[in-house]
Each structure stands twice: as structure tokens, then as C-alpha cells.
Design a protein around this motif. Structure first.
Motif, PDB file in Angstrom:
ATOM      1  N   PHE A  77       4.358   0.793  36.612  1.00  0.00           N
ATOM      2  CA  PHE A  77       5.231   0.010  37.647  1.00  0.00           C
ATOM      3  C   PHE A  77       4.667  -1.318  37.711  1.00  0.00           C
ATOM      4  O   PHE A  77       5.093  -2.094  38.436  1.00  0.00           O
ATOM      5  CB  PHE A  77       4.375   0.739  39.122  1.00  0.00           C
ATOM      6  N   ALA A  78       3.877  -1.810  36.654  1.00  0.00           N
ATOM      7  CA  ALA A  78       3.293  -3.015  36.664  1.00  0.00           C
ATOM      8  C   ALA A  78       4.294  -4.373  36.265  1.00  0.00           C
ATOM      9  O   ALA A  78       4.060  -5.200  36.980  1.00  0.00           O
ATOM     10  CB  ALA A  78       2.364  -3.153  35.614  1.00  0.00           C
ATOM     11  N   ALA A  79       5.306  -3.934  35.583  1.00  0.00           N
ATOM     12  CA  ALA A  79       6.196  -5.081  35.066  1.00  0.00           C
ATOM     13  C   ALA A  79       6.998  -5.417  36.612  1.00  0.00           C
ATOM     14  O   ALA A  79       7.244  -6.592  36.732  1.00  0.00           O
ATOM     15  CB  ALA A  79       7.311  -4.605  34.219  1.00  0.00           C
ATOM     16  N   ASP A  80       7.437  -4.390  37.136  1.00  0.00           N
ATOM     17  CA  ASP A  80       7.851  -4.580  38.433  1.00  0.00           C
ATOM     18  C   ASP A  80       7.146  -5.239  39.505  1.00  0.00           C
ATOM     19  O   ASP A  80       7.437  -6.251  40.303  1.00  0.00           O
ATOM     20  CB  ASP A  80       8.465  -3.265  39.215  1.00  0.00           C
ATOM     21  N   SER A  81       5.916  -4.883  39.555  1.00  0.00           N
ATOM     22  CA  SER A  81       4.811  -5.691  40.494  1.00  0.00           C
ATOM     23  C   SER A  81       4.750  -7.068  40.182  1.00  0.00           C
ATOM     24  O   SER A  81       4.574  -8.039  40.980  1.00  0.00           O
ATOM     25  CB  SER A  81       3.611  -4.800  40.312  1.00  0.00           C
ATOM     26  N   ILE A  82       4.635  -7.362  38.833  1.00  0.00           N
ATOM     27  CA  ILE A  82       4.595  -8.877  38.297  1.00  0.00           C
ATOM     28  C   ILE A  82       6.023  -9.555  38.886  1.00  0.00           C
ATOM     29  O   ILE A  82       5.722 -10.573  39.575  1.00  0.00           O
ATOM     30  CB  ILE A  82       4.596  -8.838  36.784  1.00  0.00           C
ATOM     31  N   MET A  83       7.054  -9.120  38.642  1.00  0.00           N
ATOM     32  CA  MET A  83       8.166  -9.506  39.243  1.00  0.00           C
ATOM     33  C   MET A  83       8.262  -9.813  40.728  1.00  0.00           C
ATOM     34  O   MET A  83       8.860 -10.763  41.040  1.00  0.00           O
ATOM     35  CB  MET A  83       9.501  -8.943  38.512  1.00  0.00           C
ATOM     36  N   GLU A  84       7.967  -8.739  41.420  1.00  0.00           N
ATOM     37  CA  GLU A  84       7.879  -8.753  42.897  1.00  0.00           C
ATOM     38  C   GLU A  84       7.176  -9.718  43.410  1.00  0.00           C
ATOM     39  O   GLU A  84       7.362 -10.818  44.200  1.00  0.00           O
ATOM     40  CB  GLU A  84       7.377  -7.488  43.315  1.00  0.00           C
ATOM     41  N   ALA A  85       5.996 -10.132  42.708  1.00  0.00           N
ATOM     42  CA  ALA A  85       4.974 -11.144  43.074  1.00  0.00           C
ATOM     43  C   ALA A  85       5.604 -12.591  42.864  1.00  0.00           C
ATOM     44  O   ALA A  85       5.555 -13.403  43.831  1.00  0.00           O
ATOM     45  CB  ALA A  85       3.434 -10.963  42.448  1.00  0.00           C
ATOM     46  N   ALA A  86       6.074 -12.681  41.881  1.00  0.00           N
ATOM     47  CA  ALA A  86       6.783 -14.088  41.737  1.00  0.00           C
ATOM     48  C   ALA A  86       7.992 -14.078  42.281  1.00  0.00           C
ATOM     49  O   ALA A  86       7.960 -15.460  42.891  1.00  0.00           O
ATOM     50  CB  ALA A  86       7.301 -13.922  40.081  1.00  0.00           C
ATOM     51  N   ASP A  87       8.765 -13.092  42.724  1.00  0.00           N
ATOM     52  CA  ASP A  87       9.741 -13.333  43.583  1.00  0.00           C
ATOM     53  C   ASP A  87       9.520 -13.548  45.043  1.00  0.00           C
ATOM     54  O   ASP A  87      10.261 -14.276  45.660  1.00  0.00           O
ATOM     55  CB  ASP A  87      10.590 -12.191  43.623  1.00  0.00           C
ATOM     56  N   ALA A  88       8.066 -13.013  45.386  1.00  0.00           N
ATOM     57  CA  ALA A  88       7.515 -13.259  46.708  1.00  0.00           C
ATOM     58  C   ALA A  88       7.154 -14.915  46.910  1.00  0.00           C
ATOM     59  O   ALA A  88       6.683 -15.302  47.933  1.00  0.00           O
ATOM     60  CB  ALA A  88       6.631 -12.407  47.179  1.00  0.00           C
ATOM     61  N   GLY A  89       6.995 -15.699  45.928  1.00  0.00           N
ATOM     62  CA  GLY A  89       6.507 -16.936  45.823  1.00  0.00           C
ATOM     63  C   GLY A  89       5.106 -17.267  45.449  1.00  0.00           C
ATOM     64  O   GLY A  89       4.546 -18.307  45.583  1.00  0.00           O
ATOM     65  N   ILE A  90       4.482 -16.117  44.757  1.00  0.00           N
ATOM     66  CA  ILE A  90       3.115 -16.116  44.397  1.00  0.00           C
ATOM     67  C   ILE A  90       3.012 -17.046  43.033  1.00  0.00           C
ATOM     68  O   ILE A  90       3.849 -16.839  42.228  1.00  0.00           O
ATOM     69  CB  ILE A  90       2.651 -14.625  44.093  1.00  0.00           C
ATOM     70  N   LYS A  91       2.017 -18.108  43.172  1.00  0.00           N
ATOM     71  CA  LYS A  91       1.893 -19.053  42.049  1.00  0.00           C
ATOM     72  C   LYS A  91       1.073 -18.608  40.809  1.00  0.00           C
ATOM     73  O   LYS A  91       1.214 -18.999  39.760  1.00  0.00           O
ATOM     74  CB  LYS A  91       1.516 -20.434  42.631  1.00  0.00           C
ATOM     75  N   LEU A  92       0.119 -17.606  41.272  1.00  0.00           N
ATOM     76  CA  LEU A  92      -0.810 -17.107  39.882  1.00  0.00           C
ATOM     77  C   LEU A  92      -0.797 -15.733  40.121  1.00  0.00           C
ATOM     78  O   LEU A  92      -1.224 -15.207  41.149  1.00  0.00           O
ATOM     79  CB  LEU A  92      -2.009 -17.880  40.084  1.00  0.00           C
ATOM     80  N   ILE A  93      -0.531 -14.965  38.996  1.00  0.00           N
ATOM     81  CA  ILE A  93      -0.384 -13.660  39.059  1.00  0.00           C
ATOM     82  C   ILE A  93      -1.383 -13.039  37.994  1.00  0.00           C
ATOM     83  O   ILE A  93      -1.279 -13.540  36.670  1.00  0.00           O
ATOM     84  CB  ILE A  93       0.933 -13.160  38.845  1.00  0.00           C
ATOM     85  N   ILE A  94      -2.248 -12.081  38.122  1.00  0.00           N
ATOM     86  CA  ILE A  94      -3.393 -11.634  37.255  1.00  0.00           C
ATOM     87  C   ILE A  94      -2.875 -10.202  37.138  1.00  0.00           C
ATOM     88  O   ILE A  94      -3.209  -9.378  38.136  1.00  0.00           O
ATOM     89  CB  ILE A  94      -4.619 -11.986  37.795  1.00  0.00           C
ATOM     90  N   CYS A  95      -2.529  -9.810  36.034  1.00  0.00           N
ATOM     91  CA  CYS A  95      -2.273  -8.584  35.774  1.00  0.00           C
ATOM     92  C   CYS A  95      -3.244  -7.712  35.035  1.00  0.00           C
ATOM     93  O   CYS A  95      -3.506  -7.892  33.662  1.00  0.00           O
ATOM     94  CB  CYS A  95      -1.033  -8.450  35.149  1.00  0.00           C
TER      95      CYS A  95
END
Length: 293
Positions: A77-95
Motif C-alpha cells: 500500500f505504500a506507493a499509493d500512500s505516497i501519491m495520496e499524500a502528494a495529491d492532498a498537498g503534503i510538501k514533505l513525505i517520509i516513507c
């Protein structure tokens, strides 16, 4: 000052209701990190450690004004979670999640770039700005506020070297574990520029390892663009060709990516390279950065 995170960071934990997400949420809260929400589909309306849980990142960002997220979800699920965060406007994503297929990471990272966001990881321990904010799984007690920037491909080596720095009263401005997969987000060159432009970072510690050519590219960038002292350590100096050493990206192929090769490039760029992690504080002091305490 610091880079990437500070006391104003507003963090969302994706996967907060899972075992790892819940455990590290408590640790980050105890450190003083401003965690404003968590996301777990189907668990919206609940709480974890008094942190509100939302069903989607869109809801979480709209209701909390979060600017950063950290991902503790299974690899599938992680790749989708990364893209969901970016789509929501998050500017820094830590996986933090590991084991994500490389092609999935390529797709997700490209999406992050298109959205104008930054990615750290995957398969990383996260980052900490000592005394201000912790976003990850790093052992908080070894970090000390100061003026040394730390960036590393290896989580475990980060902890060892930071311990030596803190014992020597060389505190850290920000310490980042970039992750050990073949494809990750922010890497040496990006972070070198950030530390170079941070007025409260006086010197930089670079922790590399065998495999790939990131250290060689960083050496050339240091030679051309970095004015602050850089001290490095390269792990895997005795690794045999074709043998993977821990990380998916840490493998020497056909003689390329060896520790000796990387050390040669770094020394040619004026970087002091330690033979052992314990030598890092001494080399920093000898590079006229002893004021960075």
C-alpha cells in the motif's frame, strides 16, 4: 535553523492504527513532535494517543493544515500512500515502509515531483532536528542540538556516528536517513545544497556505502558548489563483488561502486574520509569546524 523539519512541522501519520505506526507515534509525541492527525481507511473518527484519525489524507490535510506526512503501511500500500499524500498537498513525505517494488517507487516518486513535494525514503529511518522535531524511528536520546548536518544511506551507521558526535559535544542541526533502496527521494546532492544554504549548519557529515554512484556524483558536486567542510565515511570497504551488503542498493557490480572508488572521488574533492566511524569527530575538528558545537 534547520532543514526540512522544525517545531512548526505539522505531521500526519499514515498507518497510525497499525502496530508500528501507533508505537512510533507515541515516541514522536514524547519527543515533542507536533502530530496533528493520522490516516487509516475505515478508522476515521477514532483516536490514537489522543491524535484524531481520518479516513483519507484529503480529509486530514483539510482539517489539520498538515504539511508533512510519515508512512507506516505495508509495502503493497505504500506507493499509493505516497501519491495520496502528494495529491492532498503534503510538501514533505517520509516513507518508512520497506520492501516496496522498485517500479512502484519510480512511479510514486515521479508523481511526488509533479506535485512539487519532497520525498524521503522509502526504507528509511526518517529524520530529526534535535530539540525541535522527530519524524521517524531514530533513537531520540542520542541526538543533541548543534551545528553539524548529517545525511546517511545507512540507519544503523547514522546512530553510531551521531553517538560519537554527541559524546564529542558536536551537536546536529538536522540528521537525515535517506534510505537504502535503489530508488529513493532526496539524496546527497539535494541535502548538500540544503545544508550549504542553512546558516546554522557549519559542517556536514556524509555517510555512504557501496553500490551505485551517488557518492561519486556528490563528490563532484562538493568540489564545485559546497563551501562548508564535509567529512565522510563509506561502509563496505571489505565487501566482495556481487555480494549484497544489507541494503538493496548496496551491491558492487562488475567492480563499479566499490568503497575504494568512492573514497578516491571524495578525497579528490577535498572531503576528509574516516577509516572508522569513531574518527568522524576528530576529522570535523581538524577541518576547522570545531566551532560547530
Amino acid at each position: 535553523m534547520s532543514i526540512l523539519i522544525n517545531e512548526s512541522t505539522r505531521l500526519i501519520v499514515q498507518g497510525i492504527t497499525g502496530r508500528d505506526g501507533g508505537f512510533h507515534t507515541r515516541k514522536m509525541l514524547d519527543y515533542g513532535t507536533q502530530i496533528v492527525g493520522g490516516v487509516s481507511p475505515g478508522k476515521g473518527g477514532t483516536q490514537v494517543h489522543d491524535v484524531p484519525v481520518f479516513n483519507t489524507m484529503q480529509q486530514a490535510v483539510e482539517q489539520t493544515n498538515a504539511n508533512t506526512s510519515i508512512i507506516f503501511v505495508p509495502a503493497r500500500f505504500a506507493a499509493d500512500s505516497i501519491m495520496e499524500a502528494a495529491d492532498a498537498g503534503i510538501k514533505l513525505i517520509i516513507c518508512i515502509a520497506e520492501g516496496i517494488p522498485t517500479l512502484d517507487v519510480v512511479k510514486a516518486y515521479r508523481y511526488v515531483q509533479q506535485k512539487g513535494a519532497l520525498l524521503i525514503g522509502p526504507n528509511c529511518p526518517g529524520l530529526v532536528t534535535p530539540g525541535k522535531s522527530l519524524a521517524g524511528i531514530l533513537p531520540a536520546q542520542i541526538f543533541k542540538p548543534g551545528r553539524i548536518g548529517v545525511m546517511s544511506r545507512s540507519g544503523t551507521l547514522t546512530y553510531e556516528i551521531v553517538y560519537h558526535l554527541s559524546v564529542a559535544s558536536l551537536g546536529q542541526s538536522t540528521a537525515i536517513g535517506m534510505g537504502g533502496d535503489p530508488v529513493v527521494g532526496l539524496y546527497f546532492i539535494d541535502l548538500l545544497d540544503m545544508f550549504e544554504n542553512d546558516p546554522e549548519t557549519d559542517a556536514i557529515v556524509m555517510i555512504g556505502e557501496i553500490g551505485g554512484n551517488a557518492e561519486e556524483l556528490a563528490a563532484e558536486h562538493i568540489r564545485k558548489h559546497i563551501t562548508k567542510p564535509v567529512v565522510a565515511f563509506i561502509a563496505g570497504q571489505s565487501a566482495p563483488v556481487g555480494k549484497q551488503m544489507g541494503h538493496a542498493g548496496a551491491i558492487i557490480s562488475s567492480g563499479s561502486g566499490t568503497a575504494a572508488e568512492k573514497i578516491e572521488y571524495l578525497k579528490a574533492a577535498g572531503v576528509l574520509v574516516a577509516d572508522e566511524p569513531s574518527q568522524i569527530p576528530e576529522l570535523l575538528q581538524s577541518s576547522n569546524s570545531s566551532k560547530a558545537k
